[in-house]
Design a protein around this motif. Structure first.
Motif, PDB file in Angstrom:
ATOM      1  N   GLU A   1      48.082  39.852  39.746  1.00 40.16           N
ATOM      2  CA  GLU A   1      48.236  41.214  39.626  1.00 40.16           C
ATOM      3  C   GLU A   1      46.798  41.723  38.721  1.00 40.16           C
ATOM      4  N   VAL A   2      45.709  40.995  38.701  1.00 43.60           N
ATOM      5  CA  VAL A   2      44.805  41.269  37.790  1.00 43.60           C
ATOM      6  C   VAL A   2      44.152  42.635  38.576  1.00 43.60           C
ATOM      7  N   PRO A   3      43.915  42.565  39.840  1.00 45.26           N
ATOM      8  CA  PRO A   3      43.183  43.786  40.324  1.00 45.26           C
ATOM      9  C   PRO A   3      44.125  45.190  39.795  1.00 45.26           C
ATOM     10  N   VAL A   4      45.403  44.969  40.048  1.00 41.49           N
ATOM     11  CA  VAL A   4      46.275  46.261  39.768  1.00 41.49           C
ATOM     12  C   VAL A   4      45.831  46.674  38.083  1.00 41.49           C
ATOM     13  N   ALA A   5      46.051  45.597  37.269  1.00 37.77           N
ATOM     14  CA  ALA A   5      45.919  45.765  35.904  1.00 37.77           C
ATOM     15  C   ALA A   5      44.516  46.544  35.544  1.00 37.77           C
ATOM     16  N   THR A   6      43.327  45.923  36.301  1.00 42.71           N
ATOM     17  CA  THR A   6      42.101  46.437  35.886  1.00 42.71           C
ATOM     18  C   THR A   6      41.941  47.860  36.467  1.00 42.71           C
ATOM     19  N   PHE A   7      42.462  48.213  37.490  1.00 44.14           N
ATOM     20  CA  PHE A   7      42.372  49.531  38.023  1.00 44.14           C
ATOM     21  C   PHE A   7      43.288  50.377  37.236  1.00 44.14           C
ATOM     22  N   LEU A   8      44.242  50.055  36.635  1.00 39.21           N
ATOM     23  CA  LEU A   8      44.976  51.049  35.797  1.00 39.21           C
ATOM     24  C   LEU A   8      44.295  51.319  34.419  1.00 39.21           C
TER      25      LEU A   8
ATOM     26  N   GLN B   1      31.632  50.590  33.676  1.00 36.91           N
ATOM     27  CA  GLN B   1      30.598  50.110  33.005  1.00 36.91           C
ATOM     28  C   GLN B   1      30.954  49.162  32.093  1.00 36.91           C
ATOM     29  N   THR B   2      31.907  49.412  30.959  1.00 35.97           N
ATOM     30  CA  THR B   2      32.554  48.492  30.005  1.00 35.97           C
ATOM     31  C   THR B   2      33.029  47.030  30.727  1.00 35.97           C
ATOM     32  N   LEU B   3      33.595  47.353  31.784  1.00 36.96           N
ATOM     33  CA  LEU B   3      34.268  46.050  32.205  1.00 36.96           C
ATOM     34  C   LEU B   3      33.277  45.297  32.828  1.00 36.96           C
ATOM     35  N   ARG B   4      32.379  45.969  33.552  1.00 37.54           N
ATOM     36  CA  ARG B   4      30.993  45.177  34.203  1.00 37.54           C
ATOM     37  C   ARG B   4      30.376  44.410  33.130  1.00 37.54           C
ATOM     38  N   ASP B   5      30.183  45.010  31.988  1.00 37.64           N
ATOM     39  CA  ASP B   5      29.420  44.344  30.813  1.00 37.64           C
ATOM     40  C   ASP B   5      30.343  43.310  30.125  1.00 37.64           C
ATOM     41  N   SER B   6      31.657  43.292  30.528  1.00 37.64           N
ATOM     42  CA  SER B   6      32.529  42.164  29.773  1.00 37.64           C
ATOM     43  C   SER B   6      32.653  41.201  30.793  1.00 37.64           C
ATOM     44  N   ARG B   7      31.917  41.009  31.892  1.00 38.56           N
ATOM     45  CA  ARG B   7      32.063  39.831  32.958  1.00 38.56           C
ATOM     46  C   ARG B   7      32.117  38.560  32.194  1.00 38.56           C
ATOM     47  N   PRO B   8      31.079  38.080  31.353  1.00 40.18           N
ATOM     48  CA  PRO B   8      31.245  36.903  30.619  1.00 40.18           C
ATOM     49  C   PRO B   8      32.396  36.471  29.906  1.00 40.18           C
ATOM     50  N   TYR B   9      32.826  37.686  29.082  1.00 38.38           N
ATOM     51  CA  TYR B   9      34.086  37.322  28.360  1.00 38.38           C
ATOM     52  C   TYR B   9      35.406  37.131  29.259  1.00 38.38           C
ATOM     53  N   VAL B  10      35.287  38.007  30.484  1.00 45.33           N
ATOM     54  CA  VAL B  10      36.483  37.866  31.456  1.00 45.33           C
ATOM     55  C   VAL B  10      36.614  36.725  31.796  1.00 45.33           C
ATOM     56  N   ILE B  11      35.352  36.025  32.545  1.00 48.13           N
ATOM     57  CA  ILE B  11      35.329  34.641  33.012  1.00 48.13           C
ATOM     58  C   ILE B  11      35.814  33.453  31.933  1.00 48.13           C
TER      59      ILE B  11
ATOM     60  N   MET C   1      41.753  34.513  39.526  1.00 40.05           N
ATOM     61  CA  MET C   1      41.596  35.634  38.529  1.00 40.05           C
ATOM     62  C   MET C   1      40.164  36.410  38.552  1.00 40.05           C
ATOM     63  N   TRP C   2      39.331  35.594  38.255  1.00 36.32           N
ATOM     64  CA  TRP C   2      37.997  36.136  38.214  1.00 36.32           C
ATOM     65  C   TRP C   2      37.452  37.016  39.403  1.00 36.32           C
ATOM     66  N   MET C   3      37.920  36.452  40.584  1.00 37.06           N
ATOM     67  CA  MET C   3      37.596  37.182  41.687  1.00 37.06           C
ATOM     68  C   MET C   3      38.245  38.325  41.839  1.00 37.06           C
ATOM     69  N   LEU C   4      39.722  38.157  41.689  1.00 39.36           N
ATOM     70  CA  LEU C   4      40.471  39.339  41.627  1.00 39.36           C
ATOM     71  C   LEU C   4      40.340  40.387  40.629  1.00 39.36           C
ATOM     72  N   PHE C   5      39.535  39.912  39.540  1.00 40.19           N
ATOM     73  CA  PHE C   5      39.035  41.235  38.790  1.00 40.19           C
ATOM     74  C   PHE C   5      38.102  41.964  39.200  1.00 40.19           C
ATOM     75  N   GLU C   6      36.972  41.154  39.861  1.00 43.27           N
ATOM     76  CA  GLU C   6      35.901  41.884  40.640  1.00 43.27           C
ATOM     77  C   GLU C   6      36.609  43.048  41.685  1.00 43.27           C
ATOM     78  N   VAL C   7      37.522  42.410  42.360  1.00 47.35           N
ATOM     79  CA  VAL C   7      38.227  43.188  43.329  1.00 47.35           C
ATOM     80  C   VAL C   7      38.823  44.690  42.715  1.00 47.35           C
ATOM     81  N   GLY C   8      39.450  44.425  41.591  1.00 43.44           N
ATOM     82  CA  GLY C   8      39.907  45.522  40.828  1.00 43.44           C
ATOM     83  C   GLY C   8      38.813  46.511  40.473  1.00 43.44           C
TER      84      GLY C   8
END
Length: 257
Positions: free
Chosen positions: A176-183, A193-203, A228-235
């Motif tokens: 469900e990560v893409p849905v949560a990211t989109f919301l 941009q904040t989400l993109r900058d947070s990639r290392p922490y998300v991984i 989960m990481w790949m789905l975060f990118e999809v979101g």
């Protein structure tokens, strides 16, 4: 949400009526779960045989699963059937939730919510299928290969059921990560941009979640963390497309997409 944004029906409905409607929708969802359970119960033993196949395929020749509890031969298939009934009833449960909250939404919010609802259901089932058809064979194959000499691999049916139900739920929720990211982007909690900058922490967070939600082995943890990481990118990608097309306040200049 302001009162003016709600429908006239919702404005006139008192608190007691809301509670009555909520009770009615909960009872409908429970009734569907019960009906599915009754329909599946005659096949409880066959269902357990099916879900145990990924492990039994790697048992040594002549080895079988065992039941250490007196009531385990009955309780394990019963519990599995009940949980499958709940999983299969997820679309109906979410439909009842949608019917309860929809009157209080803007029309534009409804246009976004419906695809999100459908996506949530599909992603949950895809996560469970990924666990069963991809993760289980790899994981059980590894466990069988590292069994010490002189040790007979004969798993208790109750422990196996608890193990796979945990993984089913973990992978279903993780997808469900893409849905949560989109919301988070759509309602303005975070910007793209904040989400993109947070990639290392998300991984790192994905691997921590994988460690907490899966059994203590590196294979299941990794097989949960990487999707989960790949789905975060999809979101992020989906949020960028929708925000750009809708000219949402969270939209970014085109050079950032």
């Amino acid at each position: 949400m302001s009162i003016s944004s709600k429908s006239e029906h919702d404005q006139e409905m008192p608190l007691v009526a809301h509670l009555v409607e909520l009770r009615s929708r909960i009872l409908r969802a429970l009734l569907v779960i019960l009906l599915i359970f009754i329909a599946l119960m005659p096949f409880a033993q066959d269902l357990y045989t099916w879900v145990s196949a990924p492990l039994r395929a790697y048992l040594p020749e002549g080895a079988t699963m065992i039941a250490t509890g007196v009531a385990s031969p009955f309780l394990a298939p019963f519990k599995l059937t009940l949980m499958l009934s709940l999983f299969l009833a997820v679309p109906v449960i979410l439909h009842q939730v949608w019917g309860f909250i929809a009157p209080g939404l803007y029309q534009s919010e409804k246009r976004i919510a419906i695809p999100l609802l459908i996506s949530s259901i599909l992603l949950f089932y895809i996560g469970m299928a990924f666990a069963f058809y991809v993760v289980f064979p790899i994981m059980f194959g590894f466990f069988a290969s590292v069994t010490p000499d002189g040790v007979a691999m004969m798993t208790d049916i109750g422990q196996y059921l608890d193990f796979i139900l945990t993984l089913f739920f973990a992978f279903g929720v993780a997808f469900e990560v893409p849905v949560a990211t989109f919301l988070m982007v759509w309602i303005g909690i975070l910007d793209l941009q904040t989400l993109r900058d947070s990639r290392p922490y998300v991984i790192v967070g994905c691997f921590v979640v994988g460690m907490l939600l899966t059994p203590p082995d590196v294979f299941s943890q990794t097989l949960l963390a990487i999707p989960m990481w790949m789905l975060f990118e999809v979101g992020i990608f989906a949020a960028a497309l929708v925000c750009r097309s809708a000219k949402h306040p969270q939209n970014l200049p085109s050079e950032h997409l």
